[in-house]
Design a protein around this motif. Structure first.
Motif, short mmCIF file in Angstrom:
data_model
loop_
_atom_site.label_atom_id
_atom_site.label_comp_id
_atom_site.label_asym_id
_atom_site.label_seq_id
_atom_site.Cartn_x
_atom_site.Cartn_y
_atom_site.Cartn_z
N ILE A 138 0.85 -1.19 0.00
CA ILE A 138 0.00 0.00 0.00
C ILE A 138 0.89 1.24 0.00
CG2 ILE A 138 -1.89 -1.21 1.12
CD1 ILE A 138 -1.25 0.35 3.68
N TYR A 139 0.59 2.14 -0.93
CA TYR A 139 1.34 3.40 -1.03
C TYR A 139 0.55 4.48 -0.31
CZ TYR A 139 4.27 7.10 -2.90
OH TYR A 139 5.14 8.14 -3.01
N VAL A 140 1.21 5.16 0.62
CA VAL A 140 0.58 6.24 1.37
C VAL A 140 1.32 7.54 1.04
CG1 VAL A 140 -0.01 7.10 3.66
CG2 VAL A 140 -0.04 4.64 3.21
N PRO A 141 0.62 8.54 0.54
CA PRO A 141 1.29 9.80 0.19
C PRO A 141 1.95 10.44 1.42
CG PRO A 141 -0.91 9.72 -0.74
CD PRO A 141 -0.81 8.58 0.22
N GLY A 142 3.02 11.15 1.18
CA GLY A 142 3.70 11.90 2.23
C GLY A 142 4.06 13.27 1.68
N GLY A 143 4.94 13.96 2.33
CA GLY A 143 5.37 15.25 1.82
C GLY A 143 4.43 16.36 2.24
N LYS A 144 3.80 17.03 1.26
CA LYS A 144 2.95 18.19 1.55
C LYS A 144 1.79 17.85 2.47
CE LYS A 144 3.86 20.74 -2.74
NZ LYS A 144 3.24 21.32 -3.95
N ALA A 145 1.26 16.66 2.34
CA ALA A 145 0.12 16.26 3.16
C ALA A 145 0.31 14.82 3.61
CB ALA A 145 -1.18 16.40 2.37
#
Length: 438
Positions: A138-145
């Protein structure tokens, strides 16, 4: 700085409606050629060099300089510690959301994810065997949010489906780890987690490295590089979907407070400048009141600049002849999120065929579905709801056909098979069936 938003005003009665309507809906899923080329290079490099390439790209893109992959893995203890470090109100919210998401997907599994079989009149057994995937990523966004809700929505249905191992990847630019994301991984039962992102993370999941195990399917949202990488590894692994910008369509009869509707349009517009928010309504005066609320509320929003860009570039307030026509246009759009903001939503729901998720009634804001209502928030976008479904337990299962032909059944089926096989010019097929005939 003050921002203003004036979504395109359209009327289905106007002569140029079709042209303007199609232009406003247009969005291309085609990736930028430069992105495609770069992603292809990253995928090939990770496939060839494994951990070394992942470490190199993580240093370059996320500013994490580590000696080996062990420094990029989040331990089960670290995930648990993140959960325990949260304020009680956040722990309770995560657990409550997880319970609702799990309960919904357990019901979904019972309704559509169980094996079945039957015997026909000659004793032949026919059926379907449903088994979970062995390992998913599972890919979970990171960075800005950071999106702890994405962890729950991807990991929990996989867990309910019976997936043996759930591998999470999440970028942590500059080493900044979001405790809610880590805590959500603990609550959702993630098996292993790595602080890697981008195309290199998708490559590691798809091909496997010395440290990151190869998975059977990759799910979860990401930026253009992640989407391009998922598109390219499909076939080596399964993927959930190629998601476009977020969308909301509000189907309103004028009975809902207009500030509620304005804020619901904001709820998707604040995602990014390409998000799309559309209102369909047969009451022109009500549309005017919604625009007034947009003007009043926008200056109060922390993400006003993004909301304004989204509404000005892709938003629309569409005056329809009646609610029936509004429903027909909604089906043409096939939106990701569809709110039926009506005093009698069940009157209109039977007319609605295409949508990722349908939210019935004025009190059912789309944002509740994003976090805690229970159904999955990973939904088809860009009109793909015409042929696609929300992420669910079924995405983490596969189906095998069961066939056990009785001796009697072989006599009936064999003659049919011989005729068809000979007609296709496949004599060995025909002979294999003929040998079993008495």
């Amino acid at each position: 700085m003050t921002f203003s938003a004036a979504p395109l005003r359209l009327s289905t009665a106007a002569a140029d409606f079709e042209t303007a309507f199609k232009a406003r809906l247009h969005w291309s899923a085609d990736a930028d050629a430069a992105i495609e080329q770069r992603v292809a290079e990253i995928l090939a490099d990770v496939q060839k060099r494994g951990d070394a390439a992942v470490i190199e790209y993580t240093k370059r893109f996320d500013r994490l300089d580590v000696a080996d992959m062990t420094a990029l893995e989040l331990t089960v203890e670290e995930l648990r510690a993140a959960f325990e470090s949260l304020p009680a109100v956040q722990r309770e919210a995560l657990e409550a959301a997880a319970r609702r998401v799990r309960s919904y997907h357990e019901a979904q599994k019972k309704a559509s994810g169980e094996s079945w079989q039957y015997r026909d009149e000659d004793g032949t057994l026919l059926g379907q065997k449903v088994t979970p995937l062995d390992r998913v990523g599972i890919y979970v966004p990171g960075g800005k949010a950071a999106y702890p809700s994405s962890v729950l929505m991807n990991a929990i249905p996989a867990h309910v489906a019976g997936v043996g191992e759930i591998i999470m990847v999440v970028p942590t630019p500059g080493g900044e780890k979001n405790p809610l994301v880590l805590a959500a991984a603990h609550v959702a039962g993630v098996s292993r987690a790595f602080t890697i992102g981008g195309a290199q993370a998708v490559a590691a999941l798809a091909y496997g490295t010395a440290t990151v195990p190869a998975v059977d399917k990759v799910t979860g949202p990401g930026n253009a590089y992640v989407a391009a990488a998922k598109r390219r590894v499909f076939g080596t692994v399964g993927i959930d979907m190629i998601a476009g910008p977020s969308e909301i369509l509000v189907l309103a009869d004028g009975s809902t407070p207009p500030d509620w509707v304005a804020m619901d349009l904001f709820s998707q517009a604040e995602h990014d400048e390409l998000a799309q928010s559309i209102l369909l309504c047969p009451d022109a005066a009500y549309i005017d009141r919604v625009q007034q609320e947009i003007d009043r509320l926008l200056p109060t929003m922390p993400r006003a600049e993004i909301i304004a860009a989204s509404l000005n570039g892709r938003g629309a307030l569409i005056h329809t002849r009646d609610m029936e026509e509004a429903c027909a246009i909604s089906n043409r759009i096939a939106p990701e999120h569809l709110e039926v903001s009506s005093a009698d939503p069940h009157r209109w729901e039977p007319l609605l065929k295409h949508a990722g998720a349908i939210f019935l009634g004025a009190y059912t804001s789309e944002s509740l579905g994003d976090y805690c209502a229970g159904p999955n928030h990973v939904l088809p976008t860009s009109g793909t709801a015409r042929f696609s479904s929300p992420l669910g337990v079924y995405d983490f299962q596969k189906r095998s056909s069961l066939i056990e032909v009785s001796e009697q059944g072989a006599q009936t089926l064999g003659r049919i098979a011989v005729t068809l096989a000979e007609g296709e010019g496949l004599p060995a097929h025909a002979e294999a069936a003929r040998m079993r005939l008495k």
